[in-house]
Scaffold this motif. Structure first.
Motif, PDB file in Angstrom:
ATOM      1  N   ASN A  37       0.825  -1.219   0.000  1.00  0.00           N
ATOM      2  CA  ASN A  37       0.000   0.000   0.000  1.00  0.00           C
ATOM      3  C   ASN A  37       0.852   1.259   0.000  1.00  0.00           C
ATOM      4  OD1 ASN A  37       0.971   0.000   2.581  1.00  0.00           O
ATOM      5  ND2 ASN A  37      -1.019  -0.118   3.595  1.00  0.00           N
ATOM      6  N   ALA A  38       2.057   1.174  -0.603  1.00  0.00           N
ATOM      7  CA  ALA A  38       2.952   2.335  -0.651  1.00  0.00           C
ATOM      8  C   ALA A  38       2.289   3.517  -1.344  1.00  0.00           C
ATOM      9  CB  ALA A  38       4.259   1.963  -1.365  1.00  0.00           C
ATOM     10  N   ARG A  39       1.509   3.235  -2.383  1.00  0.00           N
ATOM     11  CA  ARG A  39       0.770   4.292  -3.087  1.00  0.00           C
ATOM     12  C   ARG A  39      -0.728   4.074  -2.938  1.00  0.00           C
ATOM     13  NH1 ARG A  39       4.766   2.570  -6.387  1.00  0.00           N
ATOM     14  NH2 ARG A  39       3.340   1.449  -7.784  1.00  0.00           N
ATOM     15  N   GLY A  40      -1.115   3.492  -1.819  1.00  0.00           N
ATOM     16  CA  GLY A  40      -2.511   3.170  -1.552  1.00  0.00           C
ATOM     17  C   GLY A  40      -2.759   1.691  -1.754  1.00  0.00           C
ATOM     18  N   PRO A  41      -3.881   1.171  -1.232  1.00  0.00           N
ATOM     19  CA  PRO A  41      -4.198  -0.251  -1.391  1.00  0.00           C
ATOM     20  C   PRO A  41      -4.183  -0.664  -2.861  1.00  0.00           C
ATOM     21  CG  PRO A  41      -5.721   0.771   0.142  1.00  0.00           C
ATOM     22  CD  PRO A  41      -4.920   1.882  -0.478  1.00  0.00           C
ATOM     23  N   GLY A  42      -3.661  -1.845  -3.114  1.00  0.00           N
ATOM     24  CA  GLY A  42      -3.600  -2.352  -4.479  1.00  0.00           C
ATOM     25  C   GLY A  42      -2.309  -2.044  -5.202  1.00  0.00           C
ATOM     26  N   THR A  43      -1.358  -1.410  -4.511  1.00  0.00           N
ATOM     27  CA  THR A  43      -0.061  -1.140  -5.124  1.00  0.00           C
ATOM     28  C   THR A  43       0.631  -2.460  -5.459  1.00  0.00           C
ATOM     29  OG1 THR A  43       0.211   0.916  -3.870  1.00  0.00           O
ATOM     30  CG2 THR A  43       2.200  -0.052  -4.817  1.00  0.00           C
ATOM     31  N   ILE A  44       1.008  -2.647  -6.699  1.00  0.00           N
ATOM     32  CA  ILE A  44       1.691  -3.874  -7.112  1.00  0.00           C
ATOM     33  C   ILE A  44       3.178  -3.716  -6.839  1.00  0.00           C
ATOM     34  CG2 ILE A  44       2.240  -5.403  -9.042  1.00  0.00           C
ATOM     35  CD1 ILE A  44      -0.435  -4.523 -10.295  1.00  0.00           C
ATOM     36  N   LYS A  45       3.680  -4.520  -5.901  1.00  0.00           N
ATOM     37  CA  LYS A  45       5.103  -4.485  -5.576  1.00  0.00           C
ATOM     38  C   LYS A  45       5.910  -5.330  -6.548  1.00  0.00           C
ATOM     39  CE  LYS A  45       6.177  -5.010  -1.206  1.00  0.00           C
ATOM     40  NZ  LYS A  45       6.153  -5.547   0.180  1.00  0.00           N
ATOM     41  N   GLY A  46       5.302  -6.397  -7.069  1.00  0.00           N
ATOM     42  CA  GLY A  46       6.001  -7.239  -8.023  1.00  0.00           C
ATOM     43  C   GLY A  46       5.145  -8.383  -8.508  1.00  0.00           C
TER      44      GLY A  46
END
Length: 199
Positions: A178-187
């Motif tokens: 959630n770095a840019r909000g919920p649903g942020t794809i980390k990889g």
């Protein structure tokens, strides 16, 4: 249940199109079907919302993807939000739902009676869930599931899921944050743990 000391009310949030970016990565064009896919994230990072939209898109299909029959086990009514047997969220026109049914039992019931091409389930983790997932893959169904975890390394530390990683049962892993909000794809990773997409 009495006396009631507190209530926890959860409202499912439908975000149509939130899976658009990752659909090409989890769909095998050559075979014309979904890859066995595991969505990984800590709580409140959007994995159930993303799962819901993937189910809808797999079920409905698109101009370049035929729709598939999906069997959805919605143990806590968080995905389809059924009311009197009618889903309040859009999970696709080819989706059969088992509402308020334990995951492990529900997966086997769907396979025996509904002939799904894809089986979708939220928050696997217990031994019974994992055995049901394993059985479903041996029955020719594609698996779409979620699990709690913050990274591939963390999933690799959990005994049951570690076996899935080592045996390459899943072909795609999506790690959310959630770095840019919920649903942020980390990889996004393949069955060998190789990164296909950075967040």
């Amino acid at each position: 249940i009495q006396p009631v000391t507190f209530l926890n009310v959860r409202v499912s949030q439908e975000i149509r199109g939130c899976a658009d970016r990752i659909m090409p990565l989890i769909y095998n064009r050559a075979a014309g079907t979904l890859y066995h896919t595991l969505l990984i994230s800590p709580p409140r990072c959007g994995k159930t919302t993303l799962l819901r939209d993937i189910v809808r898109q797999v079920s409905d299909g698109s101009s370049d993807r035929p729709g598939q029959n999906v069997g959805l086990v919605d143990e806590r009514s968080e995905i389809s939000a059924c009311f009197q047997g009618i889903p309040q969220n859009d999970v696709g026109r080819r989706t059969d739902i088992l509402d308020c049914c334990p995951k492990a039992e529900g997966m086997m019931m769907l396979i025996r009676s509904m002939a799904p091409e894809v089986v979708a389930v939220d928050e696997i983790g217990g031994q019974a869930d994992l055995e049901a997932v394993r059985s479903a893959t041996y029955c020719g169904c594609r698996i779409l599931a979620t699990a709690h975890g913050a990274s591939m390394e963390e999933i690799g530390q959990r005994p049951g899921l570690r076996d899935f990683l080592e045996n390459r049962m899943f072909e795609r892993y999506l790690v959310l944050g959630n770095a840019r909000g919920p649903g942020t794809i980390k990889g996004v990773f393949d069955s060998r743990g190789r990164r296909l997409l950075c967040g």
